[in-house]
Motif scaffolding. Structure first.
Motif, PDB file in Angstrom:
ATOM      1  N   ILE A 113      34.635 -11.326 -36.931  1.00  0.00           N
ATOM      2  CA  ILE A 113      35.501 -11.226 -35.877  1.00  0.00           C
ATOM      3  C   ILE A 113      34.981 -10.239 -34.708  1.00  0.00           C
ATOM      4  CG2 ILE A 113      36.809  -9.325 -36.817  1.00  0.00           C
ATOM      5  CD1 ILE A 113      38.125 -12.206 -34.887  1.00  0.00           C
ATOM      6  N   PHE A 114      34.158  -9.307 -35.035  1.00  0.00           N
ATOM      7  CA  PHE A 114      33.781  -8.264 -33.996  1.00  0.00           C
ATOM      8  C   PHE A 114      32.621  -8.958 -33.053  1.00  0.00           C
ATOM      9  CE2 PHE A 114      35.181  -5.701 -37.644  1.00  0.00           C
ATOM     10  CZ  PHE A 114      36.165  -4.960 -36.965  1.00  0.00           C
ATOM     11  N   SER A 119      38.321 -13.014 -26.827  1.00  0.00           N
ATOM     12  CA  SER A 119      39.767 -13.696 -27.149  1.00  0.00           C
ATOM     13  C   SER A 119      40.482 -12.662 -27.498  1.00  0.00           C
ATOM     14  CB  SER A 119      39.505 -14.662 -28.294  1.00  0.00           C
ATOM     15  OG  SER A 119      39.415 -13.972 -29.542  1.00  0.00           O
ATOM     16  N   PRO A 120      42.038 -12.821 -27.603  1.00  0.00           N
ATOM     17  CA  PRO A 120      43.002 -12.167 -27.907  1.00  0.00           C
ATOM     18  C   PRO A 120      42.784 -11.439 -29.400  1.00  0.00           C
ATOM     19  CG  PRO A 120      44.059 -13.632 -26.706  1.00  0.00           C
ATOM     20  CD  PRO A 120      42.526 -14.037 -26.873  1.00  0.00           C
ATOM     21  N   GLU A 121      42.327 -12.085 -30.250  1.00  0.00           N
ATOM     22  CA  GLU A 121      41.964 -12.018 -31.702  1.00  0.00           C
ATOM     23  C   GLU A 121      40.749 -11.146 -31.823  1.00  0.00           C
ATOM     24  OE1 GLU A 121      44.470 -15.528 -31.364  1.00  0.00           O
ATOM     25  OE2 GLU A 121      42.157 -15.134 -30.738  1.00  0.00           O
ATOM     26  N   VAL A 122      39.762 -11.163 -31.008  1.00  0.00           N
ATOM     27  CA  VAL A 122      38.484 -10.251 -30.946  1.00  0.00           C
ATOM     28  C   VAL A 122      39.160  -9.126 -30.336  1.00  0.00           C
ATOM     29  CG1 VAL A 122      36.331  -9.905 -30.044  1.00  0.00           C
ATOM     30  CG2 VAL A 122      36.914 -12.087 -30.868  1.00  0.00           C
ATOM     31  N   ASP A 123      39.845  -9.064 -29.341  1.00  0.00           N
ATOM     32  CA  ASP A 123      40.326  -7.918 -28.923  1.00  0.00           C
ATOM     33  C   ASP A 123      40.985  -7.040 -29.682  1.00  0.00           C
ATOM     34  OD1 ASP A 123      38.909  -8.311 -26.342  1.00  0.00           O
ATOM     35  OD2 ASP A 123      40.781  -8.829 -25.366  1.00  0.00           O
ATOM     36  N   ALA A 124      42.110  -7.713 -30.438  1.00  0.00           N
ATOM     37  CA  ALA A 124      42.866  -6.890 -31.449  1.00  0.00           C
ATOM     38  C   ALA A 124      41.879  -6.334 -32.682  1.00  0.00           C
ATOM     39  CB  ALA A 124      43.880  -7.879 -32.126  1.00  0.00           C
ATOM     40  N   ALA A 125      40.704  -6.893 -32.763  1.00  0.00           N
ATOM     41  CA  ALA A 125      39.898  -6.451 -34.059  1.00  0.00           C
ATOM     42  C   ALA A 125      39.393  -5.001 -33.497  1.00  0.00           C
ATOM     43  CB  ALA A 125      38.965  -7.600 -34.546  1.00  0.00           C
ATOM     44  N   HIS A 172      32.127   6.609 -28.776  1.00  0.00           N
ATOM     45  CA  HIS A 172      31.095   5.571 -28.958  1.00  0.00           C
ATOM     46  C   HIS A 172      31.524   4.062 -29.287  1.00  0.00           C
ATOM     47  CE1 HIS A 172      28.833   9.616 -30.592  1.00  0.00           C
ATOM     48  NE2 HIS A 172      28.790   9.432 -29.370  1.00  0.00           N
ATOM     49  N   LEU A 173      32.507   3.966 -30.004  1.00  0.00           N
ATOM     50  CA  LEU A 173      32.886   2.520 -30.186  1.00  0.00           C
ATOM     51  C   LEU A 173      33.581   2.044 -28.835  1.00  0.00           C
ATOM     52  CD1 LEU A 173      34.638   3.080 -33.641  1.00  0.00           C
ATOM     53  CD2 LEU A 173      32.556   1.702 -32.963  1.00  0.00           C
ATOM     54  N   HIS A 174      34.430   2.948 -28.197  1.00  0.00           N
ATOM     55  CA  HIS A 174      34.819   2.310 -26.889  1.00  0.00           C
ATOM     56  C   HIS A 174      33.648   1.723 -25.938  1.00  0.00           C
ATOM     57  CE1 HIS A 174      36.381   2.542 -22.533  1.00  0.00           C
ATOM     58  NE2 HIS A 174      35.284   3.236 -22.516  1.00  0.00           N
TER      59      HIS A 174
END
Length: 294
Positions: A113-114, A119-125, A172-174
């Motif tokens: 997923i990452f 997509s909204p799903e990927v953003d949510a992950a 870092h993740l941001h």
């Protein structure tokens, strides 16, 4: 009939007073063993303290040091390692950090997923990792140890004081998330949304992205992974067999979820819930104020 016998056998030789006196004195030629010896006095309290107290003290100190060493290194090597290799922050003090073995998903063609397209799903992950958490507060008494200077931005006493700060690992993740959004096949999607970093001009976005790129470069070099990647045999149908790198490797990882949960719990309140005009303490005379973004 006994008279003559007694008279003849009884003869006395007189002894002078000087000879009698000398006979009672110790003889200079007598050995020391012939003299009467006195029993030694049992040692007193001061003798005992002077002789044995330092030894008892050394044993006690060694025991306490052994207990401390056992609790902080031998029995809890993870804690010792984290404190030795990390910049201090309240997380080091408040979170039970440890290492665990994690097998990386290094698949080349099987996406998770990452890695999906925008997509909204990927953003949510990605959001679930804490990439957009608000800052936390570092207490005043831990600021210097955490690398924060006294003249940096402070929260006003009305809202509890302390120093606002962001957890570096989540930053870092941001940054990695921004690089994902800036990929050629994702850029237009987020540019049209015009949210977050994409509210800025393309010029600023470019510098934001390259800032993140270089921060991640420095982080990867700072914590360089000394593991190795082995190889497996790959034999596609109709092609010759060849070696292929095995990216599915084991790593010693900190318990990320505990850090994420701490950062989520300690976020500053949303701006709409506070009076932003009084939220920060104004700088004092002599505090460092920069005239351009560093």
């Amino acid at each position: 009939m006994f008279g003559p016998l007694v008279r003849n056998s009884t003869k006395f030789t007189p002894v002078s007073q000087e000879e009698d006196h000398e006979a009672l004195l110790p003889c200079p030629s007598c050995s020391a063993s012939s003299e009467i010896k006195r029993s030694p006095r049992p040692p007193g309290t001061w003798y005992f303290l002077k002789t044995y107290a330092p030894l008892v003290l050394l044993i006690c100190v060694s025991g306490l040091f052994g207990v401390w060493l056992g609790n902080n290194w031998v029995l809890r090597p993870d804690r010792f390692c984290i404190r030795h290799t990390s910049q201090y922050s309240p997380i080091v003090k408040e979170v039970d950090l440890y290492y665990e073995t994690v097998r990386f998903n290094g698949s080349l063609l099987k996406a998770n997923i990452f890695r999906g397209p925008a997509s909204p799903e990927v953003d949510a992950a990605w959001e679930s990792l804490g990439v957009n958490y608000r800052a936390v507060v570092v207490p005043v008494d831990q600021a210097t140890q955490s690398g924060i200077r006294p003249d940096q931005v402070k929260v006003s006493q009305r809202y509890g004081g302390g120093f606002p700060a962001n957890v570096e690992g989540l930053h870092h993740l941001h940054c990695l998330n921004l690089l994902r959004k800036a990929l050629t096949w994702n850029y237009e999607y987020y540019h049209k949304q015009g949210e977050g970093p994409f509210t800025n001009s393309d010029y600023v976005i470019r510098y934001h992205v390259t800032h993140c790129l270089d921060v991640l470069r420095q982080q990867l070099m700072c914590t360089v992974d000394v593991g190795v990647l082995g190889q497996i045999w790959y034999h596609p149908e109709g092609y010759p067999m060849e070696p292929f790198v095995d990216f599915h490797t084991n790593h010693k990882c900190r318990n990320f979820e505990a850090v994420r949960a701490w950062a989520e719990k300690h976020q500053l309140p949303p701006e709409e819930n506070v009076d932003m005009q009084h939220f920060y303490e104004l700088p004092k005379e002599g505090d460092r104020i920069v005239s351009e973004i560093p």
